[in-house]
Structures are given as C-alpha cells and as structure tokens.
Design a protein around this motif. Structure first.
Motif, short mmCIF file in Angstrom:
data_model
loop_
_atom_site.label_atom_id
_atom_site.label_comp_id
_atom_site.label_asym_id
_atom_site.label_seq_id
_atom_site.Cartn_x
_atom_site.Cartn_y
_atom_site.Cartn_z
N ASP A 34 1.60 6.88 2.48
CA ASP A 34 3.04 6.32 1.92
C ASP A 34 3.55 6.33 3.22
O ASP A 34 3.59 7.26 3.93
CB ASP A 34 3.46 7.15 0.78
N GLU B 218 0.73 3.69 -4.14
CA GLU B 218 2.00 3.17 -4.33
C GLU B 218 2.24 2.45 -5.60
O GLU B 218 3.46 2.30 -6.18
CB GLU B 218 2.08 2.03 -3.05
N ARG C 45 8.04 -5.03 -3.10
CA ARG C 45 7.79 -3.99 -2.20
C ARG C 45 6.31 -3.68 -2.07
O ARG C 45 5.46 -3.62 -0.99
CB ARG C 45 8.56 -2.73 -2.47
N LEU D 173 0.54 2.94 8.05
CA LEU D 173 0.25 3.05 6.61
C LEU D 173 -1.28 2.66 6.21
O LEU D 173 -1.62 1.56 6.77
CB LEU D 173 1.17 2.17 5.75
N GLU E 262 10.03 3.23 3.34
CA GLU E 262 10.44 1.83 3.77
C GLU E 262 11.71 1.72 4.64
O GLU E 262 11.63 1.06 5.90
CB GLU E 262 10.63 0.82 2.50
N THR F 36 3.55 -3.73 1.04
CA THR F 36 2.48 -2.69 1.27
C THR F 36 0.99 -3.43 1.34
O THR F 36 0.37 -2.72 2.17
CB THR F 36 2.59 -1.65 0.11
#
Length: 490
Positions: free
Chosen positions: A430, A319, A281, A467, A433, A285
C-alpha cells in the motif's frame, strides 16, 4: 487487557448464567436424529453453527439439495431485562486476544451449555433451506429445535478429506454446494475477497510446533515465563473449505434478510455501492501494479481472477478491502423499507444471524425470522431494542477491530524488539496517494516475507515507494506497548 475492554462479569451475571445453563427454555421439536457436524478452528469451543447437507428430489423431477443449519439458541438461556442480558448489551461482541478471550456471554454458556459441542443435546434455531440443482433457494423454514452435533471438524481436516475423496456425502456436498453458490455469487455480481491474513499462533519452544497453550507475561512487560508458549505470526491463506463454509453462512444470512423484508420488520447488514472515486483509485492502483483491467471487465470479475499468492495481486486485494468499509446495520419497521436494503459485496439483501454466541445482533435477527415464518408479531423485547442496536453494534465492532490490530501490533514489536537496524525482504502492499505535506516523504505499508509482519514504511528523499514491488527495508522502530514497528528502504 486494553482499558476500553469490558471488565469481568459482575457476580449477579455469573449467577444468572449458571442458573440458565442448568435450566434453559427447551423447544418441543426434536431434531436430534439429524447427524449435524461443526467446522471451526481446532481449539474453538464457542460453536455457533452445525450443519448437515443432503441431496433431495428437486422440482420437475430434477435433483436438489437440503441444507440444515443449526444456530445456537442464545434466547433459550438469556432472559430480556436481566443482568445477563444487560451485560451482553454492554459487551456487544466477543473480543479475542492471543492469551484468551473476553466472551460476549459467560463461558458456562458460550463454551458450555449453549455451544453446539459434539455429543450434547442443545436448543437451536434450525434452518432448513431447500435448493434446486443450481443451488438456488427454493424454500426456507426456521424453527426452534433440539439438536445434537455428531462431530467437531476443522478446516484443514475437512479440506484433506474432501481432496482425498474420503469424505462421506454430508461433508463431500460442502464442496458441491459451495461451488454452486460461488457461481451464483458471480452471476449476481457479489465479491468474496480471499486476502492472506496475519495470524497469531502459539509455538512450543521445546519443538517449534504450533500448539494450543497459555501465553504468560512477566511483570516487566512482555517476555514469556519459563515453560510458557511463545507467540509468533504467520500468513494464513484461506483454504477452499473456508470459502465453501462461508457460502453456507451467506446463504443463511441472505435467507434471513428476505424473511425480514417479507415480514416488514428487521435489521439488515447494508453496504452502499462504492463511489466512482474509490473505484477510480483502484484502477490507478491496478495500473501501478501492472494488473490488466480492461474497461469492459467488472471489478467483481477482476477480483475473482486474482491469485492472492502473487505479491502484486495480494497488494491489489489489500486495496480492494477499502471498498468494503462503511457497512451498517439498518433497521426497518412496519413495512417501511429503508433506501438501501442490499450489501454491495454480497450483491443482495443480507443479515447477520449465524453467530449469536459471539455477536449480539444475531440473537435479535433469529427472533425476527422465527416470527416472520410463523406469521406472528416479533416479541416486544426485540422491537424495543431495535433502534439502539445499530449504534451498539457499531461501537462493539470498532472495539473488536482495534483489539485485533493492537494485539498484532504488540506481537510484531515483541518479535522484532531486538532486531532494530536489521534488513528484511518484503514487498510494498500500500502507498498513500498523497504525500504528507509539500515535499514530505512517501508513506506506505510493507509486508515482510519472514517474519509475518506488516508495518509502516517511510520513503526517503522524496522518492516514491514501489507499490507491489519487492523492497529491502531496514527496521527503525519496535517497542512493545509503546510504538508500532516502522521501516525505511534499506
């Protein structure tokens, strides 16, 4: 004060604390000749640690360092089984509020007789850590001692003196040893995240300067009383001195863990390695933030290359904190080591032992380390409490985290309560997802440039939130004590 927070200490606890403050159990070893100093925020009075740094002859004619680290000896004041001890187990940690604190121990101890305040002789657990020229630990000694701090320093003044080259050697070595320990952290794959933090500060309305003061509320909920200090929020990026100071604490926590592992009984702070899914993940990002992360570059190496002042990098660092969740206190006894003995962010065995005035478990860690060095069994009162400490600490840590977040939420809403409908500049740090429900709006977190507010942002018309990108947002909600601040794209 939140209803879940500890109530004021019972009278018996306060009486015991006052008696203990006047008649602590003092050690015979006198180390008051060591010119220790403390480094803390300017207004702090609950001072857990004092240090002295020096050079020493190293092995094979090389050079090395000696770190003396004095930790407040809470066990010199708190007798197991007393009301004072029971109250500490009920509180677990010190809770911090904008207008004060709920201390783990009564103030006559935590801010008085047990605190390593300058020019006062105090009982302490004194660590002596000898390092080689590369900053590696060569030997460790722990003993009870009388100590006397000479100076109370703060991070900003320490940074200024070191940068100007005016710091005397015991302080100047903080940078030298700090850099060596940071290199060793890189070598073993450890991670220190330097994420800018929201900080509640007090401002004197007469001049607009940050200053210590008392925050007053009227009976209707939230306005300052005449003459009181206003609260506001600021982003604080950690100074290099913060990181160097943290390395001394990490050094001691790692030494404590090794001592307990060698002794066969202890309580570690453990964190398992992040699962592949979580790292995956983060890679997605990084791609969204246009951060280059080659497959041959480790997560730790990437983090160290980031600049927290860059909005994209700050969003990624935010994150990264998700990988540090899930830390536990792990107990082991009689040489039966647990499956996990390391803290993945430290990349080594690690224990909490440097903040006993503010954290319950550190008092027990100190006793286990003292016993390990002396080659004697740990005290029965320590062994009797070990199995329940992890759950106590977990509950206390959850409460402390909730208090911190709710205080910030309250100040954010109070600052913005009259500005609903206004538009602000910020960036998205942030994004969830998955969307909430089929076709539901995107949700994320936006960090405003000014004021220093971080709040929920709800997307519109199914459009994704950008983001790491700048975004103008409109404030839709700000109700102190009722609802957190919320935004939508402008």
């Amino acid at each position: 004060m939140n209803s879940a927070c500890p109530t004021p200490s019972p009278l018996q606890v306060l009486v015991e604390a006052e008696h203990a403050a006047k008649s602590p159990r003092l050690p015979s070893y006198d180390a008051t000749d060591i010119p220790l100093f403390t480094i803390d925020p300017p207004t702090s009075t609950d001072l857990d640690q004092a240090m002295h740094l020096s050079r020493r002859p190293g092995a094979a004619g090389g050079r090395g360092y000696r770190v003396r680290y004095a930790i407040a000896d809470v066990a010199a004041f708190v007798t197991p089984g007393t009301a004072l001890d029971a109250e500490a187990h009920r509180r677990v940690t010190t809770l911090y509020f904008p207008d004060g604190k709920v201390p783990l121990h009564p103030a006559c101890l935590s801010e008085g007789a047990a605190s390593l305040l300058p020019d006062h002789t105090r009982p302490a657990v004194l660590w002596t850590l000898d390092l080689d020229a590369d900053g590696r630990t060569e030997s460790v000694d722990v003993r009870r001692a009388l100590v006397r701090s000479r100076a109370k320093l703060d991070y900003a003044s320490v940074q200024k003196e070191i940068d100007a080259g005016t710091a005397e050697e015991p302080l100047a070595l903080l940078k030298e040893i700090g850099h060596l320990r940071e290199r060793l952290e890189v070598e073993r794959g450890g991670i220190s995240l330097h994420v800018p933090e929201q900080e509640i500060v007090e401002r004197d309305d007469s001049g607009g300067h940050e200053t210590p003061g008392t925050y007053a509320q009227d009976d209707t909920g939230g306005h300052e009383a005449p003459g009181a200090y206003a609260l506001e929020l600021a982003y604080r990026a950690p100074l290099p001195a913060d990181a160097w100071n943290a390395q001394i604490s990490l050094l001691t926590g790692m030494a404590a863990a090794e001592l307990m592992l060698g002794g066969g009984t202890g309580i570690l702070r453990t964190l398992p390695a992040a699962p592949d899914g979580a790292v995956g993940r983060l890679r997605r990002t990084a791609t969204a933030l246009h951060i280059d992360w080659p497959h041959h570059v480790s997560y730790a190496s990437l983090v160290r290359a980031l600049d927290p002042h860059d909005p994209r990098h700050a969003a990624f660092l935010q994150e990264c904190t998700t990988l540090l969740r899930g830390a536990h206190y792990t107990v082991f006894r009689n040489g039966a080591l647990p499956d996990i003995t390391t803290h993945s962010a430290v990349a080594a065995p690690y224990a909490h032992c440097t903040a006993p005035l503010r954290r319950l478990v550190d008092r027990y860690t100190a006793e286990l380390c003292l016993a390990a060095v002396a080659g004697t069994p740990a005290p029965e009162w320590v062994l009797a409490a070990l199995d329940t400490l992890p759950d106590e600490m977990a509950g206390g840590s959850r409460l402390a985290g909730r208090v911190e977040r709710e205080c910030v939420d309250l100040v954010e809403a109070a600052l913005l309560r009259d500005r609903v409908g206004e538009v602000f500049d910020g960036w998205v740090v942030d994004v969830e997802e998955e969307r909430t429900g089929k076709g539901g709006p995107a949700r994320g977190i936006v960090q405003l440039e000014s004021p220093a507010v971080i709040g929920r942002v709800d997307g519109r018309n199914g459009e994704p939130l950008p983001l790491g990108e700048r975004l103008r947002v409109r404030l839709t909600q700000a109700e102190p004590g009722v609802a957190k601040v919320r935004f939508v794209p402008a």
